[in-house]
Enzyme design. Structure first.
Site, PDB file in Angstrom:
ATOM      1  N   ARG A  26      95.989  27.168 108.100  1.00 48.61           N
ATOM      2  CA  ARG A  26      96.194  26.784 106.691  1.00 48.61           C
ATOM      3  C   ARG A  26      96.159  25.266 106.564  1.00 48.61           C
ATOM      4  NH1 ARG A  26     101.731  28.995 104.676  1.00 48.61           N
ATOM      5  NH2 ARG A  26     100.668  31.008 104.615  1.00 48.61           N
ATOM      6  N   ARG A  75     106.248  22.222 102.706  1.00 53.13           N
ATOM      7  CA  ARG A  75     104.888  22.801 102.723  1.00 53.13           C
ATOM      8  C   ARG A  75     103.949  22.066 101.756  1.00 53.13           C
ATOM      9  NH1 ARG A  75     105.027  28.134 104.782  1.00 53.13           N
ATOM     10  NH2 ARG A  75     106.695  28.264 106.299  1.00 53.13           N
ATOM     11  N   LYS A  89     111.591  27.249 105.554  1.00 49.11           N
ATOM     12  CA  LYS A  89     110.540  26.570 104.788  1.00 49.11           C
ATOM     13  C   LYS A  89     111.105  25.904 103.533  1.00 49.11           C
ATOM     14  CE  LYS A  89     108.334  30.557 104.393  1.00 49.11           C
ATOM     15  NZ  LYS A  89     107.461  31.675 103.975  1.00 49.11           N
ATOM     16  N   LYS A  99     109.649  24.154  99.710  1.00 46.93           N
ATOM     17  CA  LYS A  99     108.447  24.086  98.861  1.00 46.93           C
ATOM     18  C   LYS A  99     108.651  23.173  97.656  1.00 46.93           C
ATOM     19  CE  LYS A  99     106.697  28.442 100.448  1.00 46.93           C
ATOM     20  NZ  LYS A  99     106.221  29.788 100.139  1.00 46.93           N
ATOM     21  N   CYS A 103      98.175  38.945  97.273  1.00 43.38           N
ATOM     22  CA  CYS A 103      98.324  38.263  98.570  1.00 43.38           C
ATOM     23  C   CYS A 103      97.334  38.893  99.553  1.00 43.38           C
ATOM     24  CB  CYS A 103      99.752  38.421  99.070  1.00 43.38           C
ATOM     25  SG  CYS A 103     100.072  40.075  99.713  1.00 43.38           S
ATOM     26  N   CYS A 139      97.734  40.052 107.705  1.00 40.21           N
ATOM     27  CA  CYS A 139      99.154  39.714 107.643  1.00 40.21           C
ATOM     28  C   CYS A 139      99.988  40.718 108.441  1.00 40.21           C
ATOM     29  CB  CYS A 139      99.637  39.666 106.198  1.00 40.21           C
ATOM     30  SG  CYS A 139     101.391  39.257 106.137  1.00 40.21           S
ATOM     31  N   CYS A 164     104.142  43.241 100.556  1.00 40.79           N
ATOM     32  CA  CYS A 164     105.528  43.382 101.030  1.00 40.79           C
ATOM     33  C   CYS A 164     106.416  42.550 100.109  1.00 40.79           C
ATOM     34  CB  CYS A 164     105.633  42.926 102.503  1.00 40.79           C
ATOM     35  SG  CYS A 164     105.902  41.158 102.716  1.00 40.79           S
ATOM     36  N   CYS A 199     104.416  36.516  98.254  1.00 40.58           N
ATOM     37  CA  CYS A 199     103.464  35.408  98.397  1.00 40.58           C
ATOM     38  C   CYS A 199     102.565  35.185  97.178  1.00 40.58           C
ATOM     39  CB  CYS A 199     102.615  35.612  99.645  1.00 40.58           C
ATOM     40  SG  CYS A 199     103.589  35.626 101.156  1.00 40.58           S
TER      41      CYS A 199
HETATM   42 FE1  SRM Z   1     103.740  33.565 102.106  1.00 40.01          FE
HETATM   43  C1  SRM Z   1     104.933  34.659 105.061  1.00 40.01           C
HETATM   44  C2  SRM Z   1     100.611  34.232 103.037  1.00 40.01           C
HETATM   45  C3  SRM Z   1     102.604  31.786  99.456  1.00 40.01           C
HETATM   46  C4  SRM Z   1     106.827  33.787 100.652  1.00 40.01           C
HETATM   47  N1  SRM Z   1     102.914  34.259 103.803  1.00 40.01           N
HETATM   48  C5  SRM Z   1     103.579  34.620 104.935  1.00 40.01           C
HETATM   49  C6  SRM Z   1     102.584  34.917 106.070  1.00 40.01           C
HETATM   50  C7  SRM Z   1     102.352  33.648 106.822  1.00 40.01           C
HETATM   51  C8  SRM Z   1     102.969  36.091 107.005  1.00 40.01           C
HETATM   52  C9  SRM Z   1     103.728  35.780 108.246  1.00 40.01           C
HETATM   53  O1  SRM Z   1     104.751  35.086 108.205  1.00 40.01           O
HETATM   54  O2  SRM Z   1     103.320  36.276 109.291  1.00 40.01           O
HETATM   55  C10 SRM Z   1     101.341  35.313 105.224  1.00 40.01           C
HETATM   56  C11 SRM Z   1      99.981  35.144 105.886  1.00 40.01           C
HETATM   57  C12 SRM Z   1      99.046  36.235 105.427  1.00 40.01           C
HETATM   58  C13 SRM Z   1      97.633  36.031 105.813  1.00 40.01           C
HETATM   59  O3  SRM Z   1      97.101  36.858 106.577  1.00 40.01           O
HETATM   60  O4  SRM Z   1      97.015  35.080 105.355  1.00 40.01           O
HETATM   61  C14 SRM Z   1     101.603  34.548 103.944  1.00 40.01           C
HETATM   62  N2  SRM Z   1     101.948  32.984 101.462  1.00 40.01           N
HETATM   63  C15 SRM Z   1     100.764  33.442 101.923  1.00 40.01           C
HETATM   64  C16 SRM Z   1      99.616  33.023 101.039  1.00 40.01           C
HETATM   65  C17 SRM Z   1      98.310  32.781 101.775  1.00 40.01           C
HETATM   66  C18 SRM Z   1      99.461  34.107  99.960  1.00 40.01           C
HETATM   67  C19 SRM Z   1      98.328  33.982  98.984  1.00 40.01           C
HETATM   68  O5  SRM Z   1      98.068  35.009  98.351  1.00 40.01           O
HETATM   69  O6  SRM Z   1      97.743  32.941  98.789  1.00 40.01           O
HETATM   70  C20 SRM Z   1     100.244  31.779 100.382  1.00 40.01           C
HETATM   71  C21 SRM Z   1     100.044  30.521 101.170  1.00 40.01           C
HETATM   72  C22 SRM Z   1     100.543  29.333 100.417  1.00 40.01           C
HETATM   73  C23 SRM Z   1     100.242  28.000 101.050  1.00 40.01           C
HETATM   74  O7  SRM Z   1      99.099  27.550 100.959  1.00 40.01           O
HETATM   75  O8  SRM Z   1     101.164  27.387 101.585  1.00 40.01           O
HETATM   76  C24 SRM Z   1     101.717  32.170 100.427  1.00 40.01           C
HETATM   77  N3  SRM Z   1     104.585  32.823 100.393  1.00 40.01           N
HETATM   78  C25 SRM Z   1     103.913  32.229  99.374  1.00 40.01           C
HETATM   79  C26 SRM Z   1     104.740  32.178  98.214  1.00 40.01           C
HETATM   80  C27 SRM Z   1     104.309  31.646  96.857  1.00 40.01           C
HETATM   81  C28 SRM Z   1     104.580  30.186  96.690  1.00 40.01           C
HETATM   82  O9  SRM Z   1     105.019  29.505  97.633  1.00 40.01           O
HETATM   83  O10 SRM Z   1     104.370  29.687  95.594  1.00 40.01           O
HETATM   84  C29 SRM Z   1     105.954  32.769  98.557  1.00 40.01           C
HETATM   85  C30 SRM Z   1     107.142  33.020  97.598  1.00 40.01           C
HETATM   86  C31 SRM Z   1     107.869  31.802  97.240  1.00 40.01           C
HETATM   87  C32 SRM Z   1     108.928  31.498  98.245  1.00 40.01           C
HETATM   88  O11 SRM Z   1     108.628  30.909  99.272  1.00 40.01           O
HETATM   89  O12 SRM Z   1     110.087  31.896  98.021  1.00 40.01           O
HETATM   90  C33 SRM Z   1     105.838  33.163  99.931  1.00 40.01           C
HETATM   91  N4  SRM Z   1     105.572  34.087 102.766  1.00 40.01           N
HETATM   92  C34 SRM Z   1     106.697  34.160 102.001  1.00 40.01           C
HETATM   93  C35 SRM Z   1     107.773  34.688 102.810  1.00 40.01           C
HETATM   94  C36 SRM Z   1     109.215  34.945 102.334  1.00 40.01           C
HETATM   95  C37 SRM Z   1     110.071  33.758 102.487  1.00 40.01           C
HETATM   96  C38 SRM Z   1     111.493  34.035 102.150  1.00 40.01           C
HETATM   97  O13 SRM Z   1     112.172  33.159 101.608  1.00 40.01           O
HETATM   98  O14 SRM Z   1     111.999  35.121 102.443  1.00 40.01           O
HETATM   99  C39 SRM Z   1     107.223  34.954 104.081  1.00 40.01           C
HETATM  100  C40 SRM Z   1     107.944  35.541 105.310  1.00 40.01           C
HETATM  101  C41 SRM Z   1     108.722  34.527 106.053  1.00 40.01           C
HETATM  102  O15 SRM Z   1     108.696  33.333 105.793  1.00 40.01           O
HETATM  103  O16 SRM Z   1     109.412  34.960 106.983  1.00 40.01           O
HETATM  104  C42 SRM Z   1     105.834  34.569 104.012  1.00 40.01           C
HETATM  105 FE1  SF4 Z   2     101.966  39.240 103.951  1.00 36.47          FE
HETATM  106 FE2  SF4 Z   2     103.960  40.072 102.470  1.00 36.47          FE
HETATM  107 FE3  SF4 Z   2     103.004  37.628 102.105  1.00 36.47          FE
HETATM  108 FE4  SF4 Z   2     101.569  39.693 101.380  1.00 36.47          FE
HETATM  109  S1  SF4 Z   2     103.569  39.130 100.517  1.00 36.47           S
HETATM  110  S2  SF4 Z   2     100.833  37.958 102.551  1.00 36.47           S
HETATM  111  S3  SF4 Z   2     102.075  41.212 102.872  1.00 36.47           S
HETATM  112  S4  SF4 Z   2     104.024  38.335 103.902  1.00 36.47           S
END
Ligand code: SRM
Ligand code: SF4
Length: 573
Positions: free
Chosen positions: A77, A146, A214, A216, A435, A441, A480, A484
């Site tokens: 990323r 981030r 993390k 943000k 997502c 993922c 899930c 995201c």
């Molecule tokens: Fe996310 C984890 C993809 C935005 C909350 N996110 C992941 C992972 C890295 C899975 C992993 O940990 O193994 C995913 C990779 C999937 C893949 O195959 O690409 C993933 N997140 C994404 C992306 C690519 C989704 C998308 O549709 O674009 C976004 C990348 C953003 C970036 O460029 O940095 C992405 N993730 C978000 C957002 C939205 C936002 O930030 O505006 C959230 C919700 C907001 C927040 O953070 O509260 C988000 N991602 C999570 C979480 C839950 C965190 C938590 O507080 O519980 C995880 C899991 C974790 O961190 O353990 C996670």
């Molecule tokens: Fe993976 Fe869950 Fe984030 Fe979708 S919402 S990319 S399934 S961690």
């Protein structure tokens, strides 16, 4: 004036495994370079998997192929503050995705690009070449700040320009300082972990343990909330007076991630706690980050986000703590309004007379697919017309800084590749997000990116059937509960529970300033359209005036559904 580095709360419980790792190797180098060089190793160790995240890299495996044994692939990323790239930079991304990735680029919900499907031999060259082109992936993942978001549309006025510059400055100021990244990916050498400067390394801002989780950051310019600012740990809402940027309202403690069956995890909208001048921006950013560093829970990663500090200690406590560290008082927050979220589509003219083009990118995936060849078209456009590339937080793309006389030729290139610039997709599809989930993922419980487009076709049919053609409803899906694609802010949110099963959430608003609520805990794929048919039919009859679906759901459906339990005051471990 420097921010005072007040001491941290001392945890009384056992630290999480990630904390022990960071303390043991504070440069975050792990054994990454050695594993990279050893062709006999198929993947990185579990510990290095955690260090890799700080370098913007995730170890994954192709879940479609698991039956034949795990086939490791890597996701990378970028750190792209505000999502802005020049054409030469875009062409590097395009080439690296073609040479080392799965031929696609994924625009993320935080204005970045992800490479998917990179194999181990490709990791080193991809990272080196990206850095040689003056781009990086530092802190795109991991327990650090981030990618910083900023409104994607080109300058409406000087304020937009300054906000983007401020977003870049905050991104830089909050970057970790470890040498490991440069050493591994640019010089190709493993850091000597026993050397005193590495063994005793302490990051000047993050300390030895970095953040508990993390962090943000996003900037917003009213009236458009196209960055979903209130879902961020740290948000800056631009305040303008007499056409000038006078400062920012400060929002803290937003976040969306939750876990099924764990009511102590929940999405939370940020509190707007004060006002700061542009000169105070970096100090305030560092101060807020330090409070997360010092008060976030380092014993339980499910409870470690800044939002839980806010929820449990309160906004008033937070403001006092911040002001103590800053050595001055924040102003009171100024009135602000968000009218909507979402992107521009089609051709428009920027304030400086240049043209820009908003392109809908289905689920953010830049690829060539049958007769629709977006990736090839963008490459040609970058080579011939050199526009600026702007990635949006809704996973779309804006081509900017275009000479008005190039508009027709660019429209033609896109048409030749099967991409219209007018009527690019229905209003409801343009407002949707998914997502990635399967197959990359590791946390996905249900399909998302691969399923939403088909579901949207069914929903478009339902709109026609219920007399709602052209209605815009914000629909977001995730595989899930991590959230995201920010499904908890959508008018209709789908959250994967298991294969072919989703939770259904209703009631977000147009400006994405209101959390939706759980409507059904399990809806199986074949039940989704019938369920929506009932809701849309009611909506078309019961809406008042031009009421939106989300507002109708919040007014009518919420009143019929038992109120959700209040967040728990303190999370258990
Ligand atoms: Fe996310 C984890 C993809 C935005 C909350 N996110 C992941 C992972 C890295 C899975 C992993 O940990 O193994 C995913 C990779 C999937 C893949 O195959 O690409 C993933 N997140 C994404 C992306 C690519 C989704 C998308 O549709 O674009 C976004 C990348 C953003 C970036 O460029 O940095 C992405 N993730 C978000 C957002 C939205 C936002 O930030 O505006 C959230 C919700 C907001 C927040 O953070 O509260 C988000 N991602 C999570 C979480 C839950 C965190 C938590 O507080 O519980 C995880 C899991 C974790 O961190 O353990 C996670
Ligand atoms: Fe993976 Fe869950 Fe984030 Fe979708 S919402 S990319 S399934 S961690």
């Amino acid at each position: 004036m420097a921010v005072v580095d007040a001491g941290a709360e001392v945890p009384t419980k056992k630290l999480s495994r990630n904390e022990e790792l960071k303390i043991a190797i504070p440069t975050l180098a792990g054994n990454i370079a050695a594993t990279l060089a050893d062709a006999s190793l198929a993947c990185f160790s579990a510990d290095d998997e955690q260090f890799l995240k700080f370098h913007g890299i995730y170890q994954q495996d192709d879940r479609d192929k698991r039956k034949a044994g795990k086939q490791f692939i890597w996701m990378i990323r970028g750190r792209i503050p505000g999502g802005v790239l020049s054409s030469p930079q875009y062409l590097v991304y395009d080439r690296l995705a073609t040479e080392f990735g799965n031929q696609t680029l994924r625009i993320t919900s935080r204005q970045s690009f992800q490479f998917h499907g990179v194999v181990k031999q490709g990791l080193g060259p991809l990272m080196k070449q990206l850095n040689e082109a003056m781009m990086d992936t530092v802190a795109a993942c991991g327990d650090v700040n981030r990618n910083v978001m900023s409104p994607p549309a080109p300058a409406r006025n000087a304020i937009h320009r300054q906000v983007l510059e401020d977003a870049k400055a905050v991104s830089l100021a909050l970057m970790p300082k470890t040498r490991a990244y440069h050493s591994i990916w640019v010089e190709g050498v493993q850091l000597n972990l026993e050397a005193p400067e590495n063994k005793d390394f302490v990051d000047p801002l993050y300390g030895r343990q970095y953040l508990p989780r993390k962090f943000k950051t996003a900037f917003a310019v009213q009236p458009l909330n196209d960055v979903d600012v209130l879902t961020n740990c740290l948000g800056f809402i631009a305040i303008e007076e007499g056409g000038k940027l006078v400062g920012y309202n400060l929002s803290v403690g937003g976040g969306l991630g939750r876990s099924h069956g764990n009511e102590e995890t929940y999405p939370r909208i940020a509190d707007v706690i004060g006002f700061l001048t542009p000169e105070q921006l970096i100090e305030v950013s560092r101060g807020v980050l330090m409070i997360h560093r010092d008060f976030g829970d380092r014993t339980n990663r499910k409870h470690a986000r800044l939002k839980y500090v806010l929820e449990e200690k309160g906004a008033a406590w937070f403001r006092t703590e911040l002001e103590t560290r800053l050595g001055y008082k924040l102003g009171d927050a100024k009135p602000y309004t968000f009218a909507k979220q979402g992107d521009h589509f089609g051709w428009e003219t920027a304030a400086d007379g240049s043209a820009f083009l908003g392109l809908y990118v289905e689920t953010g995936r830049v690829k060539d697919n049958g007769t629709t060849k977006l990736k090839s078209a963008l490459k040609l456009i970058a080579q011939k017309f050199a526009p600026e590339f702007r990635l949006t937080p809704s996973q779309n793309l804006i081509l900017a800084n275009i000479r008005p006389e190039d508009r027709a030729a660019i429209t033609q290139v896109l048409a030749d590749h099967g991409i219209p610039v007018e009527n690019q997709a229905s209003a409801i599809r343009r407002a949707s997000m998914a997502c990635p989930s399967m197959p990359t993922c590791g946390l996905g419980l249900a399909e998302s990116e691969r399923y939403l487009p088909t579901l949207m076709s069914g929903i478009e049919g339902l709109l026609t059937e219920t007399g709602l053609s052209n209605e815009e409803i914000i629909i977001r899906m995730t595989g899930c509960p991590n959230g995201c694609a920010r499904p908890y802010m959508a008018e209709i949110g789908f959250v994967g529970k298991g294969p072919g099963r989703y939770q259904l959430y209703l009631g977000g608003n147009e400006a994405c300033t209101r959390l939706n609520r759980l409507f059904k805990d399990v809806v199986k794929e074949p039940e989704i359209l019938p369920e929506l048919r009932t809701l849309l039919t009611r909506f078309s009859k019961e809406r008042v005036g031009g009421e939106r679906f989300g507002d109708w759901a919040a007014r009518v459906v919420w009143a019929e559904t038992p109120a959700p339990a209040a967040p728990a005051p303190a999370a258990a471990n």
